[in-house]
Enzyme design. Structure first.
Site, PDB file in Angstrom:
ATOM      1  N   LYS A 322      42.613  30.904  40.061  1.00  0.00           N
ATOM      2  CA  LYS A 322      42.862  30.196  41.275  1.00  0.00           C
ATOM      3  C   LYS A 322      42.048  28.913  41.393  1.00  0.00           C
ATOM      4  CE  LYS A 322      46.050  32.646  43.482  1.00  0.00           C
ATOM      5  NZ  LYS A 322      46.268  33.128  44.795  1.00  0.00           N
ATOM      6  N   GLU A 327      39.328  31.215  47.083  1.00  0.00           N
ATOM      7  CA  GLU A 327      40.575  31.729  46.611  1.00  0.00           C
ATOM      8  C   GLU A 327      40.554  32.662  45.437  1.00  0.00           C
ATOM      9  OE1 GLU A 327      44.048  28.619  46.927  1.00  0.00           O
ATOM     10  OE2 GLU A 327      42.490  27.587  46.618  1.00  0.00           O
TER      11      GLU A 327
END
Ligand SMILES: *[C@@H]1O[C@H](CO)[C@@H](O)[C@H](O)[C@H]1NC(C)=O
Ligand SMILES: *[C@@H]1O[C@H](CO)[C@@H](O)[C@H](O)[C@H]1NC(C)=O
Ligand SMILES: *[C@@H]1O[C@H](CO)[C@@H](O)[C@H](O)[C@H]1NC(C)=O
Ligand SMILES: *[C@@H]1O[C@H](CO)[C@@H](O)[C@H](O)[C@H]1NC(C)=O
Length: 358
Positions: A322, A327
């Site tokens: 990510k 994230e």
């Protein structure tokens, strides 16, 4: 030396009571995202979830046949996702039938696929072609399933809270003008007719306001002063309820408050960039632990009392490919299957030092 001793004594009763507290009755779903190059093979994941957790449903962001094969016979329900780019074509029945033949028929019912998510957060793409074709694609896929005699697979689509123009106070919740009548009314009508839920992705993490002292506690379900909706007189003691009730209010304004709501994604990052507000292991453990207790408690929300919500935590694993640190750190588990933190979903609990994370 005194402090550790005191802590030990204080915690001692909890150690003994842990078995009776065990949240093994709580069921929860997870989003099984795979934007990573270090995850265990799907067969390992399927065995792990079935034998060592109370997780009884997963949602995947595609129709990965390796995952669908691996979950055959596990009894774990699966939501599969249609790629956003496939939506325009799937608004035609022959394409929808072909999609069902390729992605559902080879696996169902041995693999318990029980829902198709038609794209992900389509409104947030602002792509008018995708948006216009979403409800037709949902209808075509439903018809394709019916023609294949499949009656146990629901069709829906998940939304970010960006679908609302107004969400504070919760009673003011309203869909974006234009889309309300053109998209949401027909979508909710389809969902009502097919007894399928409206899927939403609430993220209190993105709603924290560093300028409001109580905001983080409000988002984490920790003690706080509450936020009063002066229109209804209802007092909101957590942001999750406020976000869910804002969506409910928008549905109600269109006359669809009877359609079920499912939390298709929610979560909290256990790490992030230096100085990023709210990120961290303790906060992620508090949010997800308190969330799981809350949605399973039967308490509901101020506008939806006594309801439970089928809920999919984002995410099963930390995903190392990510783009940002936060994230990459939404996972409940590391790629080696060790918990990032304990939220009470393991069936064979070791000693849990903090049984009631607050
Ligand atoms: C959509 O359908 C057309 C015509 O059948 C095909 O050429 C095209 O590749 C399809 N697009 C996608 C994204 O599948
Ligand atoms: C669906 O069921 C009907 C009635 O039992 C049957 O006639 C039909 O052939 C079935 N269709 C498929 C695709 O299995
Ligand atoms: C709302 O609830 C919080 C937490 O229980 C409480 O502290 C606060 O006084 C309440 N506010 C109102 C207006 O009832
Ligand atoms: C919710 O549950 C409580 C306690 O069982 C009950 O008194 C109340 O009537 C219920 N409310 C609704 C809206 O079902």
């Amino acid at each position: 030396m005194l402090l550790p001793l005191l802590l030990h004594l204080l915690l001692l009763p909890f150690f003994f009571f842990t078995p009776s507290y065990s949240t093994t009755t709580a069921t929860i779903g997870v989003n099984y995202g795979t934007v990573a190059d270090n995850l265990p093979p799907p067969t390992t994941v399927a065995t792990f979830l079935r034998s060592q957790t109370t997780i009884n449903r997963i949602k995947i962001f595609d129709t990965n046949p390796d995952i669908l094969r691996a979950f055959a016979g596990t009894g774990i329900s699966i939501t599969v996702t249609v790629g956003n780019g496939d939506i325009p074509n799937l608004s035609k029945l022959p394409a929808a039938q072909s999609w069902v033949s390729t992605n559902i028929l080879p696996f169902h019912p041995k693999t318990a696929i029980n829902r198709i998510a038609v794209g992900n957060e389509i409104l947030a793409t602002s792509d008018k072609d995708l948006i216009a074709h979403t409800v037709p694609a949902m209808k075509a896929l439903h018809q394709a399933l019916t023609l294949a005699n499949i009656t146990t697979v629901q069709v829906s689509t998940p939304h970010s809270l960006g679908i609302l123009t107004s969400s504070e106070p919760p009673s003011s919740g309203q869909f974006r003008p234009g889309y309300d009548k053109a998209i949401f009314a027909p979508m909710l009508d389809f969902l009502r007719q097919t007894k399928s839920p409206f899927l939403v992705n609430p993220y209190p993490f993105f709603g924290i306001d560093p300028n409001r002292p109580d905001s983080l506690n409000w988002a984490l379900f920790k003690p706080n002063g509450g936020v009063l909706d002066s229109v209804t007189g209802l007092n909101y003691t957590n942001m999750f309820d406020a976000q869910m009730d804002a969506v409910f209010s928008a549905m109600k304004k269109l006359g669809y408050d009877d359609v079920e709501l499912v939390v298709a994604e929610t979560g909290w990052p256990s790490a992030g960039d230096p100085g990023q507000p709210g990120v961290g292991l303790d906060n992620a453990a508090s949010y997800n632990g308190n969330l799981i207790r809350h949605v399973n408690s039967g308490q509901g929300t101020p506008l939806m009392p006594n309801r439970t919500f089928e809920t999919f935590v984002f995410s099963l694993f930390n995903e190392n490919l990510k783009p940002t640190i936060s994230e990459q750190n939404y996972g409940l588990f590391k790629p080696d299957l060790k918990p990032v933190y304990d939220v009470g979903l393991l069936t064979h609990q070791e000693v849990r030092i903090f049984p009631c994370i607050q």
